[in-house]
Every structure is written in structure tokens, then in C-alpha cells.
Motif scaffolding. Structure first.
Motif, PDB file in Angstrom:
ATOM      1  N   THR A   1     -38.260  81.292 -27.487  1.00  0.00           N
ATOM      2  CA  THR A   1     -38.702  81.055 -28.859  1.00  0.00           C
ATOM      3  C   THR A   1     -40.176  81.352 -29.080  1.00  0.00           C
ATOM      4  O   THR A   1     -40.613  81.484 -30.226  1.00  0.00           O
ATOM      5  CB  THR A   1     -38.452  79.593 -29.264  1.00  0.00           C
ATOM      6  OG1 THR A   1     -39.264  78.727 -28.424  1.00  0.00           O
ATOM      7  CG2 THR A   1     -36.986  79.218 -29.105  1.00  0.00           C
ATOM      8  N   GLY A   2     -40.965  81.380 -28.011  1.00  0.00           N
ATOM      9  CA  GLY A   2     -42.408  81.477 -28.149  1.00  0.00           C
ATOM     10  C   GLY A   2     -43.072  80.121 -28.298  1.00  0.00           C
ATOM     11  O   GLY A   2     -44.307  80.016 -28.301  1.00  0.00           O
ATOM     12  N   LEU A   3     -42.260  79.071 -28.427  1.00  0.00           N
ATOM     13  CA  LEU A   3     -42.787  77.705 -28.511  1.00  0.00           C
ATOM     14  C   LEU A   3     -42.979  77.138 -27.110  1.00  0.00           C
ATOM     15  O   LEU A   3     -42.197  77.425 -26.199  1.00  0.00           O
ATOM     16  CB  LEU A   3     -41.816  76.808 -29.286  1.00  0.00           C
ATOM     17  CG  LEU A   3     -41.533  77.209 -30.738  1.00  0.00           C
ATOM     18  CD1 LEU A   3     -40.347  76.419 -31.277  1.00  0.00           C
ATOM     19  CD2 LEU A   3     -42.767  76.972 -31.607  1.00  0.00           C
ATOM     20  N   THR A   4     -44.005  76.338 -26.951  1.00  0.00           N
ATOM     21  CA  THR A   4     -44.259  75.638 -25.701  1.00  0.00           C
ATOM     22  C   THR A   4     -44.234  74.145 -25.988  1.00  0.00           C
ATOM     23  O   THR A   4     -44.946  73.667 -26.880  1.00  0.00           O
ATOM     24  CB  THR A   4     -45.624  76.039 -25.103  1.00  0.00           C
ATOM     25  OG1 THR A   4     -45.648  77.452 -24.905  1.00  0.00           O
ATOM     26  CG2 THR A   4     -45.856  75.351 -23.768  1.00  0.00           C
ATOM     27  N   VAL A   5     -43.406  73.421 -25.245  1.00  0.00           N
ATOM     28  CA  VAL A   5     -43.215  71.995 -25.526  1.00  0.00           C
ATOM     29  C   VAL A   5     -43.556  71.159 -24.299  1.00  0.00           C
ATOM     30  O   VAL A   5     -43.356  71.590 -23.160  1.00  0.00           O
ATOM     31  CB  VAL A   5     -41.767  71.700 -25.975  1.00  0.00           C
ATOM     32  CG1 VAL A   5     -41.492  72.344 -27.321  1.00  0.00           C
ATOM     33  CG2 VAL A   5     -40.753  72.176 -24.943  1.00  0.00           C
ATOM     34  N   SER A   6     -44.059  69.961 -24.551  1.00  0.00           N
ATOM     35  CA  SER A   6     -44.331  69.027 -23.467  1.00  0.00           C
ATOM     36  C   SER A   6     -43.030  68.603 -22.810  1.00  0.00           C
ATOM     37  O   SER A   6     -41.980  68.543 -23.456  1.00  0.00           O
ATOM     38  CB  SER A   6     -45.099  67.808 -23.991  1.00  0.00           C
ATOM     39  OG  SER A   6     -44.523  67.299 -25.174  1.00  0.00           O
ATOM     40  N   ALA A   7     -43.090  68.326 -21.495  1.00  0.00           N
ATOM     41  CA  ALA A   7     -41.877  67.990 -20.739  1.00  0.00           C
ATOM     42  C   ALA A   7     -41.205  66.732 -21.270  1.00  0.00           C
ATOM     43  O   ALA A   7     -39.995  66.558 -21.118  1.00  0.00           O
ATOM     44  CB  ALA A   7     -42.212  67.827 -19.256  1.00  0.00           C
ATOM     45  N   LEU A   8     -41.955  65.846 -21.878  1.00  0.00           N
ATOM     46  CA  LEU A   8     -41.386  64.739 -22.647  1.00  0.00           C
ATOM     47  C   LEU A   8     -41.708  64.968 -24.113  1.00  0.00           C
ATOM     48  O   LEU A   8     -42.843  65.274 -24.474  1.00  0.00           O
ATOM     49  CB  LEU A   8     -41.968  63.386 -22.214  1.00  0.00           C
ATOM     50  CG  LEU A   8     -41.508  62.760 -20.910  1.00  0.00           C
ATOM     51  CD1 LEU A   8     -42.091  61.355 -20.783  1.00  0.00           C
ATOM     52  CD2 LEU A   8     -39.993  62.714 -20.785  1.00  0.00           C
ATOM     53  N   GLY A   9     -40.703  64.836 -24.947  1.00  0.00           N
ATOM     54  CA  GLY A   9     -40.907  64.850 -26.383  1.00  0.00           C
ATOM     55  C   GLY A   9     -40.687  63.451 -26.932  1.00  0.00           C
ATOM     56  O   GLY A   9     -39.970  62.640 -26.334  1.00  0.00           O
ATOM     57  N   LEU A  10     -41.310  63.163 -28.055  1.00  0.00           N
ATOM     58  CA  LEU A  10     -41.173  61.839 -28.666  1.00  0.00           C
ATOM     59  C   LEU A  10     -40.098  61.882 -29.736  1.00  0.00           C
ATOM     60  O   LEU A  10     -40.239  62.568 -30.754  1.00  0.00           O
ATOM     61  CB  LEU A  10     -42.500  61.388 -29.272  1.00  0.00           C
ATOM     62  CG  LEU A  10     -42.498  59.998 -29.916  1.00  0.00           C
ATOM     63  CD1 LEU A  10     -42.192  58.912 -28.886  1.00  0.00           C
ATOM     64  CD2 LEU A  10     -43.829  59.709 -30.602  1.00  0.00           C
ATOM     65  N   GLY A  11     -39.005  61.169 -29.507  1.00  0.00           N
ATOM     66  CA  GLY A  11     -37.967  61.016 -30.513  1.00  0.00           C
ATOM     67  C   GLY A  11     -38.391  59.975 -31.533  1.00  0.00           C
ATOM     68  O   GLY A  11     -38.941  58.933 -31.171  1.00  0.00           O
ATOM     69  N   THR A  12     -38.142  60.236 -32.814  1.00  0.00           N
ATOM     70  CA  THR A  12     -38.711  59.380 -33.866  1.00  0.00           C
ATOM     71  C   THR A  12     -37.671  58.679 -34.720  1.00  0.00           C
ATOM     72  O   THR A  12     -37.976  58.248 -35.827  1.00  0.00           O
ATOM     73  CB  THR A  12     -39.648  60.206 -34.771  1.00  0.00           C
ATOM     74  OG1 THR A  12     -38.894  61.235 -35.423  1.00  0.00           O
ATOM     75  CG2 THR A  12     -40.771  60.831 -33.958  1.00  0.00           C
ATOM     76  N   VAL A  13     -36.444  58.521 -34.210  1.00  0.00           N
ATOM     77  CA  VAL A  13     -35.452  57.780 -34.992  1.00  0.00           C
ATOM     78  C   VAL A  13     -35.939  56.373 -35.287  1.00  0.00           C
ATOM     79  O   VAL A  13     -35.724  55.845 -36.385  1.00  0.00           O
ATOM     80  CB  VAL A  13     -34.082  57.758 -34.265  1.00  0.00           C
ATOM     81  CG1 VAL A  13     -34.154  57.076 -32.926  1.00  0.00           C
ATOM     82  CG2 VAL A  13     -33.021  57.111 -35.145  1.00  0.00           C
ATOM     83  N   LYS A  14     -36.647  55.762 -34.341  1.00  0.00           N
ATOM     84  CA  LYS A  14     -37.090  54.376 -34.519  1.00  0.00           C
ATOM     85  C   LYS A  14     -38.253  54.240 -35.505  1.00  0.00           C
ATOM     86  O   LYS A  14     -38.613  53.120 -35.865  1.00  0.00           O
ATOM     87  CB  LYS A  14     -37.477  53.768 -33.172  1.00  0.00           C
ATOM     88  CG  LYS A  14     -36.288  53.471 -32.264  1.00  0.00           C
ATOM     89  CD  LYS A  14     -36.732  52.748 -31.002  1.00  0.00           C
ATOM     90  CE  LYS A  14     -35.556  52.345 -30.146  1.00  0.00           C
ATOM     91  NZ  LYS A  14     -35.980  51.610 -28.921  1.00  0.00           N
ATOM     92  N   LEU A  15     -38.817  55.367 -35.938  1.00  0.00           N
ATOM     93  CA  LEU A  15     -39.825  55.303 -37.003  1.00  0.00           C
ATOM     94  C   LEU A  15     -39.182  55.158 -38.370  1.00  0.00           C
ATOM     95  O   LEU A  15     -39.840  54.742 -39.322  1.00  0.00           O
ATOM     96  CB  LEU A  15     -40.692  56.565 -37.006  1.00  0.00           C
ATOM     97  CG  LEU A  15     -41.644  56.791 -35.837  1.00  0.00           C
ATOM     98  CD1 LEU A  15     -42.502  58.019 -36.100  1.00  0.00           C
ATOM     99  CD2 LEU A  15     -42.523  55.580 -35.592  1.00  0.00           C
ATOM    100  N   GLY A  16     -37.877  55.512 -38.463  1.00  0.00           N
ATOM    101  CA  GLY A  16     -37.289  55.567 -39.792  1.00  0.00           C
ATOM    102  C   GLY A  16     -35.953  54.911 -39.985  1.00  0.00           C
ATOM    103  O   GLY A  16     -35.471  54.797 -41.121  1.00  0.00           O
ATOM    104  N   ARG A  17     -35.313  54.465 -38.908  1.00  0.00           N
ATOM    105  CA  ARG A  17     -33.963  53.922 -39.067  1.00  0.00           C
ATOM    106  C   ARG A  17     -33.667  52.888 -37.990  1.00  0.00           C
ATOM    107  O   ARG A  17     -33.902  53.142 -36.806  1.00  0.00           O
ATOM    108  CB  ARG A  17     -32.950  55.070 -38.980  1.00  0.00           C
ATOM    109  CG  ARG A  17     -31.499  54.644 -38.928  1.00  0.00           C
ATOM    110  CD  ARG A  17     -30.586  55.862 -38.875  1.00  0.00           C
ATOM    111  NE  ARG A  17     -29.257  55.520 -38.369  1.00  0.00           N
ATOM    112  CZ  ARG A  17     -28.289  56.393 -38.109  1.00  0.00           C
ATOM    113  NH1 ARG A  17     -28.495  57.684 -38.322  1.00  0.00           N
ATOM    114  NH2 ARG A  17     -27.118  56.001 -37.642  1.00  0.00           N
ATOM    115  N   ASN A  18     -33.169  51.737 -38.406  1.00  0.00           N
ATOM    116  CA  ASN A  18     -32.751  50.719 -37.437  1.00  0.00           C
ATOM    117  C   ASN A  18     -31.345  50.188 -37.732  1.00  0.00           C
ATOM    118  O   ASN A  18     -30.948  49.151 -37.221  1.00  0.00           O
ATOM    119  CB  ASN A  18     -33.758  49.563 -37.371  1.00  0.00           C
ATOM    120  CG  ASN A  18     -33.977  48.885 -38.719  1.00  0.00           C
ATOM    121  OD1 ASN A  18     -33.296  49.189 -39.696  1.00  0.00           O
ATOM    122  ND2 ASN A  18     -34.948  47.986 -38.771  1.00  0.00           N
TER     123      ASN A  18
END
Length: 263
Positions: free
Chosen positions: A12-29
Motif C-alpha cells: 500500500t505504501g503505508l507504514t504502520v506501527s507493529a501495534l495499532g490502537l483500536g478505538t471502539v472503547k472511545l465511542g461504544r460500550n
């Protein structure tokens, strides 16, 4: 900012950190499968979490329309810095009045991406994944979602697309027809390894969901988090594992364990 392993997301040409932060807990419980209930963090708490991610070298956030107000909060909290991050969102699933609803049509896909751009305060989206309901192959072949995303990629509205899949057949097909696949993979769920193998063969991006089993870890392990991360990064096809914490110290601890797994 601390250095932390970054990896190419396939071709893709994108470079990502080996851990990504999932953000479901910022918006839904509501309707989530974590072992204990939680309150959505305040803006100040969320800002601290994002600052911790930046400080520790995380550059990739995972979000979705189905994550409640997550996209809108990210856009608000990141503000003008939104383009400094790699952000992956999704399309196909909506969470309305406590229930999931699915629409994989080309029209909805285009409208969903347009809405995500506005919510996230972005001029383009780095990655959009189809948020599968389990009928992976049918979605790819018959819904129009992949064709719509391919056209948006051609237009420069998104940089890459793929599927958050739920079946081996669908994941392998997504690997062949798109840029990236998100799969469930942890010591207790190894059935989708064939998808990662195919992505490795084709040089396609692989994101892991439920890498820590959504908090349902095996207590028989001396350090279950370390065991899961060791397992995740032992496969050379994995680009990034998505960790869904809202606790800054947990994030720091997970990053420290991931660094040990990667050495």
C-alpha cells in the motif's frame, strides 16, 4: 517520541506501527464482548491516551462507523494533526439503537466513506475495510462494495482497502482482490492462519483483531499478554496487531511486551 517497530502494510505504501490502537472503547460500550463493563473515557482521558500512543511510537489508529462516536471523537481530538496519523476505518456495519445493521451496497459504501472523511477531519482515508457480517465471499463477489472502494482508491479518496473478514475463504479471496485483510488470530483461534499465509505470499497487509482475545486471556499462561504477542509476531505475515485499551498504562505495558516479542 520513542522508537517502535514499524512495518510496511503490504504494497500500500503505508507504514504502520507493529501495534495499532483500536478505538471502539472511545465511542461504544454497548454490545461489546469485553469481560467487564466500562465507561467511555472523557475527552481529557482520551487525549491522554492518544498522547501516550504518540509518545510510545504508535502511528496507526483503527476505527469504524460501528464504533459509535469513535470516528467523530478521533477527528475532534486529533484536529489539524489528523493527517499525521495512519487511520483505518470501515464500511458496511452501522450500530444503531443498540443493534448492528449491515449495508454493503456501492451507494452506501460511497456515502459511508464520505461521512468518515467528515467525522475524521481528513481529506483522504488511509485504509477502509469492509466490516463483514460473516458472508465474506458473497460480499466481495456480489455487493458492489469492493468495486466502489476500488473506484475511490483510483480517485485518491482512499489509499487502500480490504476486509475485516470472518471466514478463511473470504479472507483468502480478500487477499487476492484487495490490499489488506484483518483477521482474528491468537493462541486460542488459529483457524485463520491460512489467510495470513496467503497475504504473506501475495505481499498484502495483515491486521490482527482480537490479538489479546478481547481480554479473555488464558490464565494458565504465566504472562498471557506476552504469550499472545509472542504468538502474533511469530508469523512474518503480520503487519500490525490492534490493541483496544483505554488505559494508558496498559498501552505502555503492551508496547513493552511487543518490543520483547519483536527482538
Amino acid at each position: 517520541m520513542n522508537t517502535f517497530s514499524q512495518r510496511p502494510l503490504g504494497q500500500t505504501g503505508l507504514t504502520v506501527s507493529a501495534l495499532g490502537l483500536g478505538t471502539v472503547k472511545l465511542g461504544r460500550n454497548q454490545g461489546v464482548k469485553y469481560p467487564s463493563a466500562f465507561e467511555l473515557p472523557s475527552d481529557a482521558e482520551a487525549q491522554t491516551l492518544l498522547g501516550t500512543a504518540l509518545e510510545c511510537g504508535i502511528n496507526f489508529f483503527d476505527t469504524a462507523p460501528a464504533y459509535g462516536i469513535s470516528e467523530a471523537r478521533l477527528g475532534q481530538l486529533l484536529g489539524k494533526s489528523a493527517h499525521d496519523w495512519v487511520i483505518g476505518s470501515k464500511t458496511g456495519e452501522e450500530f444503531i439503537n443498540g443493534e448492528s445493521h449491515f449495508d454493503f451496497s456501492a451507494e452506501h459504501t460511497r456515502l459511508s466513506v464520505k461521512r468518515s472523511l467528515k467525522r475524521l477531519n481528513r481529506d483522504w482515508l488511509d485504509l477502509v475495510l469492509v466490516h463483514s457480517d460473516g458472508n465474506d465471499v458473497d460480499i466481495i463477489e456480489n455487493s458492489g462494495a469492493f468495486e466502489a472502494l476500488a473506484a475511490l482508491k483510483q480517485a485518491g479518496t482512499i489509499r487502500a482497502f480490504g476486509m475485516s473478514s470472518k471466514t478463511v475463504a473470504g479472507g483468502i479471496l480478500a487477499a487476492r482482490e484487495s490490499d489488506c485483510v484483518m483477521v482474528t488470530y491468537n493462541p486460542g483461534h488459529t483457524g485463520e492462519k491460512a489467510v495470513i499465509d496467503e497475504c504473506l505470499r501475495l505481499n498484502k497487509g495483515v491486521l490482527l483483531k482480537k490479538a489479546l482475545a478481547s481480554g479473555h486471556l488464558n490464565s494458565d499462561d504465566a504472562d498471557p499478554v506476552q504469550h499472545c504477542l509472542d504468538f502474533a509476531f511469530a508469523h512474518p505475515g503480520v503487519s500490525s496487531a490492534i490493541i483496544g485499551t483505554i488505559n494508558p498504562q496498559h498501552l505502555r505495558d503492551n508496547i513493552a511486551k511487543a518490543k520483547r516479542s519483536l527482538t
